[in-house]
Design an enzyme around this catalytic site. Structure first.
Site, PDB file in Angstrom:
ATOM      1  N   LYS A 167      11.781   6.330  -3.408  1.00  0.00           N
ATOM      2  CA  LYS A 167      11.375   5.899  -4.330  1.00  0.00           C
ATOM      3  C   LYS A 167      10.720   5.988  -5.295  1.00  0.00           C
ATOM      4  O   LYS A 167      10.217   6.740  -5.577  1.00  0.00           O
ATOM      5  CB  LYS A 167      10.190   4.733  -2.947  1.00  0.00           C
ATOM      6  CG  LYS A 167      11.000   3.967  -1.614  1.00  0.00           C
ATOM      7  CD  LYS A 167       9.687   3.898  -1.112  1.00  0.00           C
ATOM      8  CE  LYS A 167      10.516   3.122   0.563  1.00  0.00           C
ATOM      9  NZ  LYS A 167      10.536   1.650  -0.080  1.00  0.00           N
ATOM     10  N   GLY A 226       5.378  -0.660   7.162  1.00  0.00           N
ATOM     11  CA  GLY A 226       3.732  -0.287   6.991  1.00  0.00           C
ATOM     12  C   GLY A 226       2.880  -1.010   8.831  1.00  0.00           C
ATOM     13  O   GLY A 226       2.018  -0.847   9.125  1.00  0.00           O
ATOM     14  N   ARG A 254      14.000 -15.743   6.559  1.00  0.00           N
ATOM     15  CA  ARG A 254      14.113 -16.461   6.398  1.00  0.00           C
ATOM     16  C   ARG A 254      14.297 -17.585   4.845  1.00  0.00           C
ATOM     17  O   ARG A 254      15.616 -18.628   4.168  1.00  0.00           O
ATOM     18  CB  ARG A 254      13.475 -17.711   7.669  1.00  0.00           C
ATOM     19  CG  ARG A 254      13.745 -17.448   8.549  1.00  0.00           C
ATOM     20  CD  ARG A 254      12.775 -17.989   9.278  1.00  0.00           C
ATOM     21  NE  ARG A 254      13.117 -17.733  10.899  1.00  0.00           N
ATOM     22  CZ  ARG A 254      13.909 -18.461  11.259  1.00  0.00           C
ATOM     23  NH1 ARG A 254      15.188 -19.051  11.430  1.00  0.00           N
ATOM     24  NH2 ARG A 254      14.831 -17.859  12.963  1.00  0.00           N
ATOM     25  N   GLY A 296       7.936  -4.048   9.213  1.00  0.00           N
ATOM     26  CA  GLY A 296       7.985  -4.616   9.557  1.00  0.00           C
ATOM     27  C   GLY A 296       9.112  -4.397  11.076  1.00  0.00           C
ATOM     28  O   GLY A 296       8.240  -4.250  11.999  1.00  0.00           O
ATOM     29  N   SER A 350       7.815   2.656   8.708  1.00  0.00           N
ATOM     30  CA  SER A 350       7.292   3.848  10.228  1.00  0.00           C
ATOM     31  C   SER A 350       7.322   3.464  11.254  1.00  0.00           C
ATOM     32  O   SER A 350       7.267   4.040  12.372  1.00  0.00           O
ATOM     33  CB  SER A 350       5.970   2.694  10.373  1.00  0.00           C
ATOM     34  OG  SER A 350       5.453   2.660   8.340  1.00  0.00           O
TER      35      SER A 350
END
Lengths: 214, 314
Positions: B101, B173, B185, B234, B256
């Site tokens: 990143k 996270g 979506r 997520g 994560s």
């Protein structure tokens, strides 16, 4: 009368599947996305696509496809392996990921990522025995040794990137990304011959069993 | 098959039929690597050991970073590109592609990452932005970039700047998949709506999307982005990953969710399996058994707006 279109499978566990699917449909094949072992029986040919070879290997074994697929290719099913697909075909990989296995259906030794990291990925034209092929090399493997009976059919920078043994063709690069149909047409032609041969066998068997029954 | 013959050594030799000069860094090979990652899981790792574990679990690539987003969130402070030593150690440890990143707009971090020969750069909202107006001019690089997006206009602006892959942002996270759902979506819904428009309506659409007209027409005609679209932010369970695939993502990033869980080894393999067999509830059920604790997580609705990473990007 036109012969019916051959059915070409594209192994669809991970990787660049739809590019092969589109290309094969565009040149007259029926395409089946292969995710289960029982789908193998109806195929006249198969493409093992590019992707991450260590991931596809794990998924092949996880879903019970590796063994029946290897058996089908050994029995003569016309097969085209591109990039990761070439690695899956090989008898030996010099630098496997930990635990990585292959189908061992082609008597070659390959090295993964032989042309360097992504910044060295490139587009070029490869001279092959089937004619020039416009190709993308993406973190491409290289064939470093071939057994007897395996033909070298293409080189890039003097290094072996295309091989053939019987109905099995393996290439380091991606013609499906550039739209070059040369090797896919060759696969379809091979699949048509395979089907004619197998249909004849089946017809004979049917005739024999009909006689036996009669 | 017959016994393995003694292999004949293949010696390199010059080949006069290699006619066209090789072209690196073109859109085809940049976008092409992302095509090869489709159907796969890209995992965040902070050490070489985690990278090996991810490779062993079947990850198609790893994202090398110093802290996973959950820790960036917990510890606060400015989040930057990782130490080159860490990135080099991860490149050495695995054979699969390595991504890393850079901060939004930080083109020198990107130059450094290209020099380190990472396979993909993520210009990421998870790190602290370096430029609140401009993103990196990604056309100047040989290495390809992936960028986050919450909607179609944002995705098209990133592609215009040279992004070769898009990931819907979600909310990194958190372990809360609701924002990932919302963004995938949103992007795919806007594409469907765009495809339904008549050609004379696409001029206004381009204006509203703040994206070039030609790119808008291309997306409307194809009914898809011209680059691969992954989802992120997520995803914490096999079912989360399969849901993203059923919604139309080409693959998933898991940050994560793996190394903040009770049993990272089992969870990583399970998410890989569920992503590949995303439309088979029996496989997903099997993959979901006995994985231990998922990451604890934070509900996105409890996050005050300044702490929502998805809002970074312009």
């Amino acid at each position: 009368m036109n012969a019916p279109a051959p059915t070409i499978g594209v192994l669809a566990l991970q990787g660049g599947v739809v590019e092969h699917e589109r290309m094969l449909r565009g040149i007259g094949a029926d395409v089946l996305l292969v995710r289960r072992p029982e789908q193998l029986a109806v195929l006249d040919g198969i493409v093992l696509p590019g992707g991450e070879s260590s991931t596809i290997d794990r998924l092949l074994r996880m879903f019970g496809i590796a063994e029946p697929l290897a058996a089908r290719i050994r029995s003569g099913l016309p097969t085209l392996g591109t990039c990761a697909g070439l690695i899956l075909l090989a008898d030996e990989v010099l630098d496997p990921a930990p635990g990585q296995q292959t189908l061992k259906v082609l008597d070659i030794t390959v090295r993964r990522n032989a042309f360097g990291p992504q910044v060295d990925s490139l587009e070029t034209t490869v001279a092959t025995d089937d004619g020039p092929v416009t190709a993308a090399f993406i973190r491409a493997p290289e064939v470093v040794a071939v057994g007897a009976g395996v033909q070298v059919i293409g080189r890039h920078l003097g290094r072996v990137v295309a091989v053939r043994s019987g109905a099995v063709t393996g290439i380091s690069f991606h013609p499906e990304l550039t739209g070059d149909t040369t090797l896919h047409r060759q696969l379809i032609a091979s699949a048509r011959r395979w089907r004619v041969a197998n249909t004849a066998d089946t017809a004979e068997i049917t005739a024999v069993s009909a006689n036996a029954a009669g | 098959m017959t016994d393995l013959q003694t292999p004949v050594s293949v010696t390199p030799d010059s080949d006069p039929t290699d006619s066209r000069p090789p072209a690196t860094g073109g859109a085809l090979v940049k976008r092409g690597l992302a095509e090869m990652l489709k159907g796969g899981v890209i995992m965040d790792v902070v050490t070489a050991d985690q990278a090996k574990l991810a490779e062993d679990a079947g990850a198609v690539a790893v994202m090398a970073l110093e802290r996973v987003p959950a820790d960036i969130r917990a510890q606060g402070g400015v989040a930057r590109m990782s130490d080159p030593d860490l990135i080099a150690s991860i490149i050495d440890a695995v054979s699969i592609p390595v991504m890393a990143k850079a901060r939004i707009g930080h083109f020198v971090e990107a130059q450094v990452l290209q020099h380190l020969q990472v396979d993909y750069i993520d210009e990421s909202e998870v790190l602290s932005p370096a430029d609140y107006a401009n993103h990196i001019d990604k056309h100047r690089f040989t290495v390809p970039f992936v960028c986050g997006a919450t909607n179609l206009g944002e995705a098209l602006r990133r592609i215009t700047e040279g992004a070769a892959m898009i990931r819907s942002k979600g909310e990194a996270g958190t372990g809360d998949v609701s924002e990932a759902t919302k963004h995938i979506r949103q992007i795919l819904g806007e594409i469907r709506a765009l495809s339904a428009k008549s050609s004379d309506e696409l001029y206004l659409a381009a204006k509203e999307l703040q994206a070039p007209y030609e790119l808008v027409v291309e997306v409307a005609r194809r009914g898809a982005l011209p680059v691969v679209l992954f989802t992120a932010g997520g995803v914490a369970t096999p079912a989360d990953a399969a849901m993203m695939m059923q919604l139309g993502a080409d693959g998933v990033f898991v940050g994560s969710g793996i190394f903040k869980s009770g049993d990272p080894v089992a969870r990583a393999a399970a998410i890989v399996k569920a992503t590949a067999a995303f439309d088979d509830p029996a496989v997903i059920a099997e993959a979901s058994r006995g994985l231990g604790e998922a990451m604890v997580g934070i509900n996105v609705s409890d996050l005050p707006a300044p702490h929502r990473l998805a809002e970074r990007g312009w």
